[in-house]
Design a protein around this motif. Structure first.
Motif, PDB file in Angstrom:
ATOM      1  N   ARG A   1     -49.290 -46.640 -80.702  1.00  0.00           N
ATOM      2  CA  ARG A   1     -48.614 -47.610 -81.568  1.00  0.00           C
ATOM      3  C   ARG A   1     -49.612 -48.527 -82.270  1.00  0.00           C
ATOM      4  O   ARG A   1     -49.410 -48.909 -83.433  1.00  0.00           O
ATOM      5  N   GLU A   2     -50.679 -48.876 -81.566  1.00  0.00           N
ATOM      6  CA  GLU A   2     -51.690 -49.734 -82.179  1.00  0.00           C
ATOM      7  C   GLU A   2     -52.332 -49.043 -83.370  1.00  0.00           C
ATOM      8  O   GLU A   2     -52.516 -49.653 -84.430  1.00  0.00           O
ATOM      9  N   LEU A   3     -52.654 -47.755 -83.223  1.00  0.00           N
ATOM     10  CA  LEU A   3     -53.239 -47.026 -84.346  1.00  0.00           C
ATOM     11  C   LEU A   3     -52.207 -46.804 -85.448  1.00  0.00           C
ATOM     12  O   LEU A   3     -52.539 -46.873 -86.636  1.00  0.00           O
TER      13      LEU A   3
ATOM     14  N   THR B   1     -48.278 -41.016 -86.878  1.00  0.00           N
ATOM     15  CA  THR B   1     -46.902 -41.256 -86.453  1.00  0.00           C
ATOM     16  C   THR B   1     -46.766 -41.027 -84.954  1.00  0.00           C
ATOM     17  O   THR B   1     -47.452 -40.180 -84.379  1.00  0.00           O
ATOM     18  N   THR B   2     -45.881 -41.807 -84.344  1.00  0.00           N
ATOM     19  CA  THR B   2     -45.527 -41.595 -82.942  1.00  0.00           C
ATOM     20  C   THR B   2     -44.111 -41.038 -82.812  1.00  0.00           C
ATOM     21  O   THR B   2     -43.573 -40.958 -81.708  1.00  0.00           O
ATOM     22  N   SER B   3     -43.511 -40.624 -83.925  1.00  0.00           N
ATOM     23  CA  SER B   3     -42.126 -40.151 -83.882  1.00  0.00           C
ATOM     24  C   SER B   3     -42.028 -38.793 -83.191  1.00  0.00           C
ATOM     25  O   SER B   3     -42.677 -37.815 -83.599  1.00  0.00           O
ATOM     26  N   TRP B   4     -41.185 -38.724 -82.160  1.00  0.00           N
ATOM     27  CA  TRP B   4     -40.949 -37.462 -81.472  1.00  0.00           C
ATOM     28  C   TRP B   4     -40.171 -36.488 -82.350  1.00  0.00           C
ATOM     29  O   TRP B   4     -40.282 -35.274 -82.203  1.00  0.00           O
ATOM     30  N   TRP B   5     -39.409 -37.025 -83.312  1.00  0.00           N
ATOM     31  CA  TRP B   5     -38.526 -36.198 -84.127  1.00  0.00           C
ATOM     32  C   TRP B   5     -39.251 -35.713 -85.369  1.00  0.00           C
ATOM     33  O   TRP B   5     -39.726 -36.510 -86.178  1.00  0.00           O
ATOM     34  N   LYS B   6     -39.321 -34.395 -85.534  1.00  0.00           N
ATOM     35  CA  LYS B   6     -40.089 -33.814 -86.630  1.00  0.00           C
ATOM     36  C   LYS B   6     -39.592 -34.286 -87.989  1.00  0.00           C
ATOM     37  O   LYS B   6     -40.376 -34.411 -88.937  1.00  0.00           O
ATOM     38  N   GLU B   7     -38.284 -34.555 -88.089  1.00  0.00           N
ATOM     39  CA  GLU B   7     -37.727 -34.967 -89.383  1.00  0.00           C
ATOM     40  C   GLU B   7     -38.280 -36.309 -89.858  1.00  0.00           C
ATOM     41  O   GLU B   7     -38.151 -36.650 -91.023  1.00  0.00           O
TER      42      GLU B   7
END
Length: 340
Positions: free
Chosen positions: A204-206, A215-221
């Protein structure tokens, strides 16, 4: 007619073991033309460095019924017929079940695993002596469509800086494809949940500093053309290919430790079963001193608590996990909107 087979004499801590390799001429990597015997010989050649990073740890084996273009499965429990001298250790999986898992202690064990059609070796980030407390913080940099290796390299440098600010010294290796893996030695003072929280805090810091690239989003969309920081590779029983492990990719590439000085100029596709032994002989192992000075998770966990206080809680776990405390719903954003 007797089946084709050969025997390798493999030196080790208990003397030379004669290891049978059946079907040595069977091609495992069709595009590169690399055979099963070449795989076994590669593992013997790189064994000192391979075992330094993957030995004395629970290890999962990615095994193939044929060549790397075909079906495969993960083998975790010792298969029937395993030599009595190959060690196992009991580990606890996310389900709460406990089972023995293989541990590699010598080159002959690696040859036996290759004989069992293992191509990719996945070590845990914790040692056999203390499987519940990782001694490595690992971060997987996963390039998404529209990004390239140069984008991944830039993000790796940024993550190195973030971890350094947290008091940790990161090393880097190729994934064998377009990605990169970072590893930072840590004192085994925290369980998998806390280490995963630390990885999320660093990611999250980066992401705050480079929202255009990370991105840290688990969802590919939701990922877009960015590098996904796969925080879930820090969860219990989730592993990446180990240092010097072959990959099941067309070029017979190897997940290879590199120095930070060479990272900007390397071609990850050049590190293969046929080239890495010579590289090791010429320049040595860039990760040789990886665990000389393990660091503390304290700062990363402070960042985690800061983010929680600011309303940023946990992130979703992999789909095969039981529901975890504090975890948000495992529902893709587009589906959640439809439900609403």
């Amino acid at each position: 007619m007797a089946s084709e087979a050969t025997t390798l004499e493999v030196p080790g801590p208990h003397g030379v073991r004669e290891m049978r390799v059946s079907s040595p001429s069977r091609v495992v990597w069709p595009e590169a033309g690399v055979t099963k015997l070449e795989l076994a010989e590669y593992l013997v050649a790189v064994a000192p460095a391979f075992l330094a990073h993957n030995g004395d740890r629970p290890i999962s084996l990615q095994r193939f019924g044929g060549d790397v273009t075909g079906e495969w499965f993960f083998s975790k429990n010792p298969p029937k017929g395993a030599p009595e001298w190959i060690r196992t250790v009991d580990v606890t999986y996310p389900s709460g079940r406990t089972h023995p898992q293989l541990v590699a202690d010598e080159a002959a064990a690696l040859v036996w695993m290759a004989q069992m059609n293992t191509v990719v070796f996945h070590p845990w980030p914790s040692t056999a002596a203390d499987t519940d407390h990782p001694d490595e913080l690992r971060i997987d940099l996963d390039p998404q469509p529209g990004t390239d290796f140069a984008d991944t390299v830039a993000v790796a440098h940024g993550m190195r800086e973030v971890l350094a600010e947290a008091g940790l010294t990161a090393a880097v290796k190729t994934s064998g494809s377009r990605g990169l893996h970072l590893a930072a030695p840590i004192r085994p003072d925290h369980d998998f949940i806390e280490v995963r929280h630390g990885v999320i805090a660093a990611a999250r810091e980066l992401e705050r500093r480079r929202p255009d690239a990370v991105t840290t989003s688990w969802w590919k969309e939701e990922r877009g053309e960015r590098i996904f920081l796969d925080y879930n590779q820090a969860a219990r029983d989730r592993t990446t290919a180990g240092a010097y492990s072959p990959r099941a990719l067309p070029g017979a590439t190897v997940s290879t430790p590199v120095s930070w000085d060479e990272l900007d100029t390397i071609d990850p596709g050049a590190f293969t079963i046929r080239t890495v032994p010579q590289r090791l002989a010429e320049i040595g192992d860039p990760w040789a001193d990886l665990h000389d000075a393990p660091g503390s998770m304290a700062t990363l966990l402070e960042w985690w608590e800061r983010d929680v206080a600011d309303g940023l809680g946990d992130l979703v776990y992999p789909p095969d996990y039981p529901k975890m405390p504090g975890e948000p719903r495992r529902v893709a954003p587009s589906r959640a909107r439809k439900e609403e």
